[in-house]
Design a protein around this motif. Sequence first.
Motif, short mmCIF file in Angstrom:
data_model
loop_
_atom_site.label_atom_id
_atom_site.label_comp_id
_atom_site.label_asym_id
_atom_site.label_seq_id
_atom_site.Cartn_x
_atom_site.Cartn_y
_atom_site.Cartn_z
N GLN A 242 -22.51 -84.33 -11.43
CA GLN A 242 -23.35 -85.52 -11.39
C GLN A 242 -23.20 -86.27 -10.07
O GLN A 242 -24.16 -86.81 -9.53
CB GLN A 242 -23.01 -86.45 -12.56
CG GLN A 242 -23.44 -85.91 -13.92
CD GLN A 242 -24.92 -85.61 -13.99
OE1 GLN A 242 -25.75 -86.41 -13.57
NE2 GLN A 242 -25.26 -84.45 -14.53
N ARG A 243 -21.98 -86.28 -9.54
CA ARG A 243 -21.76 -86.92 -8.24
C ARG A 243 -22.54 -86.21 -7.14
O ARG A 243 -23.09 -86.85 -6.24
CB ARG A 243 -20.27 -86.89 -7.90
CG ARG A 243 -19.46 -87.95 -8.61
CD ARG A 243 -18.10 -88.06 -7.96
NE ARG A 243 -17.06 -88.32 -8.93
CZ ARG A 243 -15.78 -88.25 -8.67
NH1 ARG A 243 -15.36 -87.90 -7.46
NH2 ARG A 243 -14.88 -88.52 -9.60
N LYS A 244 -22.56 -84.89 -7.19
CA LYS A 244 -23.30 -84.12 -6.19
C LYS A 244 -24.79 -84.46 -6.26
O LYS A 244 -25.47 -84.60 -5.24
CB LYS A 244 -23.11 -82.61 -6.43
CG LYS A 244 -21.78 -82.05 -5.96
CD LYS A 244 -21.70 -80.56 -6.24
CE LYS A 244 -20.40 -79.96 -5.74
NZ LYS A 244 -20.41 -79.74 -4.29
N ILE A 245 -25.31 -84.59 -7.49
CA ILE A 245 -26.73 -84.91 -7.66
C ILE A 245 -27.03 -86.31 -7.11
O ILE A 245 -28.04 -86.52 -6.43
CB ILE A 245 -27.12 -84.81 -9.15
CG1 ILE A 245 -27.08 -83.35 -9.60
CG2 ILE A 245 -28.50 -85.41 -9.39
CD1 ILE A 245 -27.31 -83.15 -11.08
N VAL A 246 -26.14 -87.26 -7.40
CA VAL A 246 -26.32 -88.63 -6.90
C VAL A 246 -26.28 -88.65 -5.37
O VAL A 246 -27.11 -89.31 -4.72
CB VAL A 246 -25.23 -89.57 -7.46
CG1 VAL A 246 -25.26 -90.92 -6.76
CG2 VAL A 246 -25.42 -89.75 -8.96
N ALA A 247 -25.35 -87.89 -4.80
CA ALA A 247 -25.23 -87.82 -3.34
C ALA A 247 -26.47 -87.20 -2.72
O ALA A 247 -26.96 -87.65 -1.67
CB ALA A 247 -23.99 -87.02 -2.95
N TYR A 248 -27.01 -86.16 -3.38
CA TYR A 248 -28.22 -85.49 -2.90
C TYR A 248 -29.41 -86.46 -2.93
O TYR A 248 -30.19 -86.54 -1.98
CB TYR A 248 -28.50 -84.28 -3.78
CG TYR A 248 -29.75 -83.51 -3.44
CD1 TYR A 248 -29.98 -83.03 -2.15
CD2 TYR A 248 -30.72 -83.25 -4.41
CE1 TYR A 248 -31.14 -82.32 -1.84
CE2 TYR A 248 -31.87 -82.55 -4.11
CZ TYR A 248 -32.08 -82.09 -2.83
OH TYR A 248 -33.22 -81.39 -2.52
N ARG A 249 -29.50 -87.23 -4.02
CA ARG A 249 -30.57 -88.22 -4.14
C ARG A 249 -30.46 -89.28 -3.05
O ARG A 249 -31.46 -89.66 -2.43
CB ARG A 249 -30.49 -88.87 -5.53
CG ARG A 249 -31.54 -89.93 -5.79
CD ARG A 249 -31.42 -90.43 -7.22
NE ARG A 249 -32.39 -91.47 -7.52
CZ ARG A 249 -32.20 -92.77 -7.28
NH1 ARG A 249 -31.07 -93.19 -6.75
NH2 ARG A 249 -33.13 -93.64 -7.58
N GLU A 250 -29.23 -89.75 -2.80
CA GLU A 250 -29.02 -90.76 -1.77
C GLU A 250 -29.38 -90.23 -0.39
O GLU A 250 -29.93 -90.94 0.46
CB GLU A 250 -27.56 -91.24 -1.78
CG GLU A 250 -27.18 -92.04 -3.02
CD GLU A 250 -28.04 -93.28 -3.20
OE1 GLU A 250 -28.27 -93.98 -2.19
OE2 GLU A 250 -28.50 -93.53 -4.33
N GLU A 251 -29.07 -88.96 -0.18
CA GLU A 251 -29.39 -88.32 1.11
C GLU A 251 -30.89 -88.27 1.32
O GLU A 251 -31.40 -88.55 2.42
CB GLU A 251 -28.81 -86.90 1.11
CG GLU A 251 -29.05 -86.13 2.40
CD GLU A 251 -28.57 -84.70 2.32
OE1 GLU A 251 -29.03 -83.87 3.13
OE2 GLU A 251 -27.73 -84.39 1.44
N LEU A 252 -31.63 -87.93 0.27
CA LEU A 252 -33.09 -87.87 0.36
C LEU A 252 -33.69 -89.26 0.56
O LEU A 252 -34.66 -89.44 1.31
CB LEU A 252 -33.67 -87.26 -0.92
CG LEU A 252 -33.37 -85.78 -1.15
CD1 LEU A 252 -33.91 -85.31 -2.49
CD2 LEU A 252 -33.97 -84.92 -0.02
N LEU A 253 -33.09 -90.27 -0.07
CA LEU A 253 -33.56 -91.65 0.10
C LEU A 253 -33.39 -92.13 1.52
O LEU A 253 -34.26 -92.82 2.08
CB LEU A 253 -32.80 -92.58 -0.85
CG LEU A 253 -33.27 -92.57 -2.32
CD1 LEU A 253 -32.29 -93.34 -3.19
CD2 LEU A 253 -34.67 -93.19 -2.44
#
Length: 259
Positions: A242-253
């Motif tokens: 879940q942390r990886k997914i959150v980090a990926y989302r933040e990177e895209l933002l």
Amino acid sequence: MMLKPARLMLALIAVAAAPAFAQNVATVNGKAIPAAKVDQMVKQVVAQGQQPDSPQLREAVKKELIGREVLLQEADKQGYGKKPEVNAAIENARQSIIINAMLADYVKKNPVKDAEIQAEYDKYKAAVGPTEYHSRHILVATEQEAKDIIAKLKGGAKFEDLAKVSKDPGSGANGGDLGWMTPAKLVKPFSDAMIALKNGEITQTPVKSEFGYHVIKLEESRPTKFPSFDEVKAQVAEGLQQRKIVAYREELLKKAKIQ
């Protein structure tokens, strides 16, 4: 025996048409329900571990799809497919399905490694600490109140009786009992004072925290009951994922142009 040309032509037509019929499990008011749709739903049920593939499951899925098609046709007939709120819900569902498919693929391409899981487990275990404590406390608003309580305890008053005046209603009604806890779950001034005590001892000076002033009694201590790595491996892996997914989302933002 040789077939006559007319019969031969009919036989060839029947053979050619057979696969097309086999591709559908039923038709509802002329609308075909493809066998592939049954296969897809059966795979979902099996993948979720609900039950194994079987003729009974396929028949149940077939009936479900027929029922859905009947309801869908009636809903379309009544114009529900054109309602704005329905279309908005469909669009939200479409977005969720697409996003979830992308994230599932991202997780497959960026799996959590065993070394990461072990490191996270060790980190959490170290933070929890090797010892857990059974303590009581009395929480009051001022330092003088705490000093007065300590004086009464020295004079022979029972901790459980004095705990009734505690600002912590949860523990106060139970003799100040906080149960078994590790220092990591408590505010630092409290935990520092608690672990400095011996079993049965009470703090001789008030302990100040963000909540007020504490009088603490340590009942007993014991080695922390910590789950083994294998017991929590899946849970830790899920958290890291879940942390990886959150980090990926933040990177895209960060990359997106948002106005």
